[in-house]
Design an enzyme around this catalytic site. Structure first.
Site, PDB file in Angstrom:
ATOM      1  N   CYS A 255       0.827  -1.204   0.000  1.00  0.00           N
ATOM      2  CA  CYS A 255       0.000   0.000   0.000  1.00  0.00           C
ATOM      3  C   CYS A 255       0.859   1.250   0.000  1.00  0.00           C
ATOM      4  CB  CYS A 255      -0.912   0.005   1.213  1.00  0.00           C
ATOM      5  SG  CYS A 255      -1.956  -1.436   1.261  1.00  0.00           S
ATOM      6  N   ASP A 256       1.703   1.400  -0.991  1.00  0.00           N
ATOM      7  CA  ASP A 256       2.605   2.532  -1.039  1.00  0.00           C
ATOM      8  C   ASP A 256       2.852   2.854  -2.506  1.00  0.00           C
ATOM      9  OD1 ASP A 256       4.665   4.316  -0.982  1.00  0.00           O
ATOM     10  OD2 ASP A 256       5.991   3.119   0.274  1.00  0.00           O
TER      11      ASP A 256
END
Ligand code: PLP
Length: 387
Positions: free
Chosen positions: A338-339
């Site tokens: 999630c980046d």
């Protein structure tokens, strides 16, 4: 057609492609993705290429490139020596069968505890680049064998290694003289031209600077024996990459060594990337796809925090391939976390992919899993499969 493209279309290239894809298909039956196939035959091929092109140079595999036990064991069997940077690495290579005489402790800054461990384990050869380090070594490992690491040009290398390490060459002889005065055994000079050094001039100049230190030392009654030409030997990360020719580079280095040094000089090197890089194929799968910004976006199950960590730490770029043929579209490939940093490429020309399809990358054995973060966001780096 460019020579590089023409080369890519020769029957050999096609045969290699089929070979790699057959290996991947066979491995998919046995292993879950992501996995990294490490081919022992390629480790051996790289070792033998090095030996053939630089027969006077003893290679010390720099295990930081990839310290997988199976890889280290393969190099032990081939007769390689090893470059380590910490007591952890010393213990590891010894446990896997290396002998102390075939290890160089090539970190110019060592903790006293690590120097003590080197002494207990009889790893006698080490590098240094400053006087305080000499006092430390002399106190904790009397009569250790030392090489002074000098600062050399890193022009055009992918990773700079002279920003943090290396004495001014003008200090080289004086530091070795000091080493002798402190009861150490001054062996010679070491350098590193920077990793993925496509510029042979770096080596040729560094050898010239080294020869001057040898001359100065000899004139002052301190004959030196050993030259450590470091690592940096480049590999091809892309099939059509041009300008990388190890054989030609090695021939020039060899000629320079012969021109500048006596026949009794002992040469060693510390290849990392060159030994481990070409051996590995990373195999991932598409876990999701979408259409954003007018492009196909594919999310695969390995990323920046995993085996693509080299994109951050090694400034590396990779060639993404798939098993699908047909029309190609400009696509984005991203990792699973999630980046947004975990985006691997914004402009790959690849065939349309579906969830479950394979995306693979060759020549990813060095500085990949070695610097991966285990378990960030709950994702694990690829399983390593030696074949
Ligand atoms: C990293 C490193 C190496 C290996 O470098 P490559 O470019 O991978 O060949 C060798 N020696 C030292 C001291 C290093 O720090």
């Amino acid at each position: 057609m460019s020579p590089a493209l023409r080369a890519a279309k020769t029957p050999k290239a096609k045969h290699d492609l089929n070979g790699v894809e057959n290996l991947i298909r066979a491995a998919l039956k046995k292993h879950q993705t992501p996995f990294m196939l490490v081919r022992r035959a390629v480790l051996k091929r790289q070792y033998q290429r090095f030996r053939k092109c630089l027969p006077e140079v003893a290679p010390y595999y720099a295990i930081k490139a990839n310290a997988h036990p199976g890889i280290i064991k393969t190099f032990v069997k081939l007769g390689s020596s090893f470059d380590v940077a910490s007591s952890g690495e010393i213990k590891k290579v010894l446990r896997l069968g290396a002998t102390p005489g075939k290890i160089i402790f090539a970190n110019t800054i060592k903790s006293t505890a690590d120097i003590e461990i080197a002494r207990h384990r009889r790893v006698r050869l080490m590098t240094f680049d400053n006087e305080p380090e000499l006092y430390k070594i002399a106190k904790h490992y009397p009569r250790a064998h030392v090489l002074v690491r000098i600062k050399v040009e890193n022009t055009g290398s992918q990773v700079e290694l002279s920003l943090k390490f290396g004495a001014d060459p003008e200090q080289g002889y004086l530091l070795l003289k000091k080493a002798k005065a402190l009861g150490l055994v001054p062996m010679g000079v070491s350098f590193h031209v920077g990793s993925q050094s496509k510029n042979v001039e770096n080596y040729l100049q560094a050898l010239e600077v080294t020869a001057k230190i040898f001359d100065e030392a000899r004139e002052n009654g301190l004959p030196l024996k050993m030259v450590d030409i470091g690592g940096g030997f480049p590999i091809q990360h892309f099939d059509n990459e041009i300008g990388i020719n190890f054989e030609r580079m090695a021939a020039q280095i060899r000629k320079q060594m012969k021109a500048l040094f006596g026949r009794k000089t002992k040469f060693i090197a510390e290849p990392g990337r060159f030994f481990a890089g070409p051996s590995a194929i990373l195999v991932t799968q598409v876990v999701g796809r979408t259409f954003r910004n007018n492009k196909n976006y594919y999310y695969i199950n390995d990323g920046i925090y995993g085996d693509f960590s080299g994109m951050v730490f090694d400034h590396c770029r990779y060639e993404f391939k798939t098993l699908r043929r047909g029309q190609k579209f400009l696509s984005t490939i991203a990792g699973p976390t999630c980046d947004s940093l975990d985006t691997l490429s914004l402009n790959e020309e690849i065939a349309e992919l579906y969830v479950g399809d394979v995306v693979y990358v060759k020549n990813i054995g060095a500085y990949s899993c070695a610097s991966a973060v285990p378990d960030f966001n709950g994702f694990s780096p690829a399983k390593i499969v030696l074949i």
